[in-house]
Design an enzyme around this catalytic site. Structure first.
Site, PDB file in Angstrom:
ATOM      1  N   GLU A 209     102.476  45.496  54.334  1.00  0.00           N
ATOM      2  CA  GLU A 209     101.251  45.770  53.589  1.00  0.00           C
ATOM      3  C   GLU A 209     101.377  47.054  52.765  1.00  0.00           C
ATOM      4  O   GLU A 209     100.790  47.164  51.685  1.00  0.00           O
ATOM      5  CB  GLU A 209     100.056  45.863  54.542  1.00  0.00           C
ATOM      6  CG  GLU A 209      99.740  44.572  55.293  1.00  0.00           C
ATOM      7  CD  GLU A 209      99.080  43.499  54.416  1.00  0.00           C
ATOM      8  OE1 GLU A 209      98.942  43.710  53.196  1.00  0.00           O
ATOM      9  OE2 GLU A 209      98.714  42.443  54.961  1.00  0.00           O
TER      10      GLU A 209
ATOM     11  N   HIS B 190     101.600  38.850  61.318  1.00  0.00           N
ATOM     12  CA  HIS B 190     101.024  38.748  59.976  1.00  0.00           C
ATOM     13  C   HIS B 190     101.908  39.424  58.930  1.00  0.00           C
ATOM     14  O   HIS B 190     102.227  38.845  57.886  1.00  0.00           O
ATOM     15  CB  HIS B 190      99.623  39.368  59.961  1.00  0.00           C
ATOM     16  CG  HIS B 190      99.000  39.420  58.608  1.00  0.00           C
ATOM     17  ND1 HIS B 190      98.638  38.291  57.907  1.00  0.00           N
ATOM     18  CD2 HIS B 190      98.690  40.473  57.800  1.00  0.00           C
ATOM     19  CE1 HIS B 190      98.130  38.641  56.735  1.00  0.00           C
ATOM     20  NE2 HIS B 190      98.152  39.955  56.650  1.00  0.00           N
TER      21      HIS B 190
ATOM     22  N   HIS C 131     100.072  33.122  55.056  1.00  0.00           N
ATOM     23  CA  HIS C 131      99.087  32.491  55.947  1.00  0.00           C
ATOM     24  C   HIS C 131      99.513  31.078  56.321  1.00  0.00           C
ATOM     25  O   HIS C 131      99.283  30.623  57.452  1.00  0.00           O
ATOM     26  CB  HIS C 131      97.709  32.464  55.286  1.00  0.00           C
ATOM     27  CG  HIS C 131      97.032  33.796  55.257  1.00  0.00           C
ATOM     28  ND1 HIS C 131      95.876  34.032  54.556  1.00  0.00           N
ATOM     29  CD2 HIS C 131      97.338  34.981  55.853  1.00  0.00           C
ATOM     30  CE1 HIS C 131      95.509  35.288  54.702  1.00  0.00           C
ATOM     31  NE2 HIS C 131      96.378  35.886  55.498  1.00  0.00           N
TER      32      HIS C 131
ATOM     33  N   HIS D  24     100.222  36.496  50.571  1.00  0.00           N
ATOM     34  CA  HIS D  24      99.393  36.048  51.687  1.00  0.00           C
ATOM     35  C   HIS D  24      99.156  34.539  51.687  1.00  0.00           C
ATOM     36  O   HIS D  24      99.014  33.940  52.758  1.00  0.00           O
ATOM     37  CB  HIS D  24      98.051  36.784  51.679  1.00  0.00           C
ATOM     38  CG  HIS D  24      98.137  38.208  52.129  1.00  0.00           C
ATOM     39  ND1 HIS D  24      98.966  39.130  51.530  1.00  0.00           N
ATOM     40  CD2 HIS D  24      97.493  38.876  53.129  1.00  0.00           C
ATOM     41  CE1 HIS D  24      98.834  40.302  52.145  1.00  0.00           C
ATOM     42  NE2 HIS D  24      97.948  40.180  53.106  1.00  0.00           N
TER      43      HIS D  24
ATOM     44  N   LYS E  14      93.652  50.710  48.086  1.00  0.00           N
ATOM     45  CA  LYS E  14      92.741  49.665  48.538  1.00  0.00           C
ATOM     46  C   LYS E  14      91.292  50.048  48.264  1.00  0.00           C
ATOM     47  O   LYS E  14      90.486  49.216  47.824  1.00  0.00           O
ATOM     48  CB  LYS E  14      92.932  49.354  50.024  1.00  0.00           C
ATOM     49  CG  LYS E  14      92.021  48.215  50.474  1.00  0.00           C
ATOM     50  CD  LYS E  14      92.515  47.463  51.669  1.00  0.00           C
ATOM     51  CE  LYS E  14      91.684  46.197  51.891  1.00  0.00           C
ATOM     52  NZ  LYS E  14      92.090  45.468  53.098  1.00  0.00           N
TER      53      LYS E  14
ATOM     54  N   ASN F 169      96.180  40.211  47.986  1.00  0.00           N
ATOM     55  CA  ASN F 169      96.726  39.116  48.782  1.00  0.00           C
ATOM     56  C   ASN F 169      98.109  38.661  48.314  1.00  0.00           C
ATOM     57  O   ASN F 169      98.503  37.520  48.575  1.00  0.00           O
ATOM     58  CB  ASN F 169      95.762  37.925  48.755  1.00  0.00           C
ATOM     59  CG  ASN F 169      94.471  38.216  49.481  1.00  0.00           C
ATOM     60  OD1 ASN F 169      94.473  38.738  50.593  1.00  0.00           O
ATOM     61  ND2 ASN F 169      93.352  37.908  48.852  1.00  0.00           N
TER      62      ASN F 169
ATOM     63  N   ARG G   1      90.042  42.018  43.444  1.00  0.00           N
ATOM     64  CA  ARG G   1      90.419  42.295  44.833  1.00  0.00           C
ATOM     65  C   ARG G   1      91.442  41.304  45.367  1.00  0.00           C
ATOM     66  O   ARG G   1      92.225  41.621  46.259  1.00  0.00           O
ATOM     67  CB  ARG G   1      89.173  42.314  45.731  1.00  0.00           C
ATOM     68  CG  ARG G   1      89.514  42.605  47.193  1.00  0.00           C
ATOM     69  CD  ARG G   1      88.303  42.858  48.056  1.00  0.00           C
ATOM     70  NE  ARG G   1      88.699  43.020  49.438  1.00  0.00           N
ATOM     71  CZ  ARG G   1      87.903  43.450  50.414  1.00  0.00           C
ATOM     72  NH1 ARG G   1      86.656  43.781  50.139  1.00  0.00           N
ATOM     73  NH2 ARG G   1      88.340  43.557  51.650  1.00  0.00           N
TER      74      ARG G   1
ATOM     75  N   GLU H  87      85.630  40.112  46.661  1.00  0.00           N
ATOM     76  CA  GLU H  87      86.815  39.366  46.248  1.00  0.00           C
ATOM     77  C   GLU H  87      86.487  38.211  45.294  1.00  0.00           C
ATOM     78  O   GLU H  87      86.970  37.097  45.450  1.00  0.00           O
ATOM     79  CB  GLU H  87      87.563  38.836  47.480  1.00  0.00           C
ATOM     80  CG  GLU H  87      89.027  38.506  47.183  1.00  0.00           C
ATOM     81  CD  GLU H  87      89.814  38.194  48.432  1.00  0.00           C
ATOM     82  OE1 GLU H  87      90.348  39.127  49.041  1.00  0.00           O
ATOM     83  OE2 GLU H  87      89.891  37.009  48.802  1.00  0.00           O
TER      84      GLU H  87
ATOM     85  N   LYS I  66      86.497  43.222  55.375  1.00  0.00           N
ATOM     86  CA  LYS I  66      86.778  41.827  55.723  1.00  0.00           C
ATOM     87  C   LYS I  66      86.809  41.695  57.240  1.00  0.00           C
ATOM     88  O   LYS I  66      87.564  42.404  57.913  1.00  0.00           O
ATOM     89  CB  LYS I  66      88.120  41.380  55.150  1.00  0.00           C
ATOM     90  CG  LYS I  66      88.088  40.963  53.703  1.00  0.00           C
ATOM     91  CD  LYS I  66      89.432  40.355  53.322  1.00  0.00           C
ATOM     92  CE  LYS I  66      89.455  39.868  51.902  1.00  0.00           C
ATOM     93  NZ  LYS I  66      90.763  39.273  51.554  1.00  0.00           N
TER      94      LYS I  66
ATOM     95  N   ARG J 244      71.911  40.252  63.898  1.00  0.00           N
ATOM     96  CA  ARG J 244      71.990  40.190  62.434  1.00  0.00           C
ATOM     97  C   ARG J 244      72.536  41.464  61.788  1.00  0.00           C
ATOM     98  O   ARG J 244      72.312  41.717  60.605  1.00  0.00           O
ATOM     99  CB  ARG J 244      70.642  39.805  61.821  1.00  0.00           C
ATOM    100  CG  ARG J 244      70.162  38.427  62.262  1.00  0.00           C
ATOM    101  CD  ARG J 244      68.884  38.020  61.548  1.00  0.00           C
ATOM    102  NE  ARG J 244      68.507  36.651  61.927  1.00  0.00           N
ATOM    103  CZ  ARG J 244      67.748  36.343  62.974  1.00  0.00           C
ATOM    104  NH1 ARG J 244      67.280  37.308  63.748  1.00  0.00           N
ATOM    105  NH2 ARG J 244      67.456  35.090  63.246  1.00  0.00           N
TER     106      ARG J 244
END
Length: 367
Positions: free
Chosen positions: A182, A262, A249, A245, A224, A242, A238, A234, A140, A118
């Site tokens: 990026e 990517h 994606h 993206h 960032k 993207n 935030r 997000e 992330k 956990r």
């Protein structure tokens, strides 16, 4: 060495940026809880840098977890290998996981750290440009699903990020250029002055000029960190990180993970986002041309896969993490350096953007 801070109250952490930092025990020690450390890396990075990181951790009991290399392995099966090793070596809740590698390793090791017993400490040691300027910062973590990229994961912040700029000397050119996508993104969405600096210095970065790379990494991480500090999970601003993206994606998923890197998919996706912004009247044709020229100079793809049609994109975009109540929200620009998250566009316009022949568009100099 330069030091930045991601300001998240009790979850705040430092980003160290400099040369030869892999060998610095003093950067790791304050963020390690007990005597057990597990270094998660891959078959490509291990021969290059694993021994150096282990030497810096000589006072700890270290477990090596070496995974196969590539985006296609960012899945449940590979994640399970991390848990298998941790359990077989009887790691406890004071274990610290160190992610040594690119974005795939960082995302998977971070997700494992979020889940194991956990939650255990972890440290990001990114070795690719893309991971240094983006995926190692912000918490992330996750894996890919056959139906969508990064759709299974958790927000889980590292205790520190250690960026050794010398690791870029062993980075293949294709990986370097993918990381530039990026970096360029930050100029598009947030900082017009940085965008101008990139136009003047992108050639130096491609030549691995250490001064240019260090500045670009520092500025990217600072932007960032500033955005993440405002919106850790997000739910708002935030999402501007993207840009490109949602389109990118879809390209990665449709083409098969790893076939388009990517950053390559994001590069083409940003062209689509800029073109849609232009069609909405939010940026000029000249601004669109400026963006495409910079991406081309960085040797990034600016033409999406010709085989993909609107429905191919829409199938994947429907499960994008920014989609809410059935609406596909996109990150677009209202001027270079000013991003907006919006669903305020017509379906017809989106389909036109998705069906555009970008080869003709680019060859005609964005007529």
């Amino acid at each position: 060495m330069q030091k930045l801070k991601v300001d998240l109250a009790e979850r705040s952490y430092p980003i160290y940026i400099g040369s030869k930092l892999l060998d610095s025990p003093e950067l790791y020690a304050p963020h390690i809880q007990g005597q057990r450390v597990a270094i998660v890396t891959n078959e490509t990075i291990a021969p290059l840098y694993l021994a150096r990181v282990k030497a810096a951790l000589a006072e700890y009991q270290v477990t090596e977890i070496i995974l196969p290399d590539g985006e296609s392995y960012k899945n449940w099966q590979t994640l399970q290998l991390i848990f298998d090793a941790l359990l077989q070596e009887q790691h406890d809740r004071k274990t610290t996981i160190i992610a040594l590698g690119g974005g795939v390793i960082g995302d998977m090791a971070g997700f494992a750290a979020a889940c194991y017993q956990r939650g255990v400490n972890f440290i990001q040691v990114p070795t690719t440009l893309l991971s240094q300027v983006d995926s190692s910062v912000g918490g992330k973590t996750g894996i890919n699903h056959p139906l969508g990229k990064n759709m299974v994961g958790a927000f889980y912040q590292p205790k520190a990020v250690v960026i050794d700029t010398q690791t870029l000397s062993t980075l293949p050119e294709r990986e370097l250029t993918a990381g530039l996508a990026e970096v360029i993104k930050y100029g598009f969405i947030y900082d017009p002055q940085f965008l101008t600096w990139l136009e003047e210095n992108i050639h130096f970065m491609l030549q691995l000029d250490e001064q240019a790379l260090s500045y670009a990494i520092k500025r990217s991480c600072a932007i960032k960190a500033e955005v993440v500090a405002q919106d850790e999970r997000e739910s708002g601003i935030r999402a501007i990180l993207n840009l490109g993206h949602t389109f990118g994606h879809a390209i990665e998923t449709e083409q098969g993970y790893g076939n388009w890197l990517h950053g390559e998919a994001v590069g083409a996706g940003m062209v689509m986002a800029l073109y849609m912004s232009k069609q909405l009247g939010w940026i000029t044709a000249q601004e669109l041309q400026r963006g495409v020229t910079l991406l081309q100079t960085a040797k990034l793809p600016v033409i999406p896969p010709p085989s993909m049609r609107a429905q191919d994109y829409l199938t994947h975009m429907a499960v994008d993490k920014k989609a809410l109540d059935g609406q596909i929200r996109l990150v677009l620009l209202q001027g270079l350096g000013r991003a907006i998250i919006t669903a305020d566009y017509s379906r017809d316009l989106l389909e036109q953007v998705l069906n555009t022949d970008y080869k003709i568009l680019v060859n005609n100099h964005i007529a």
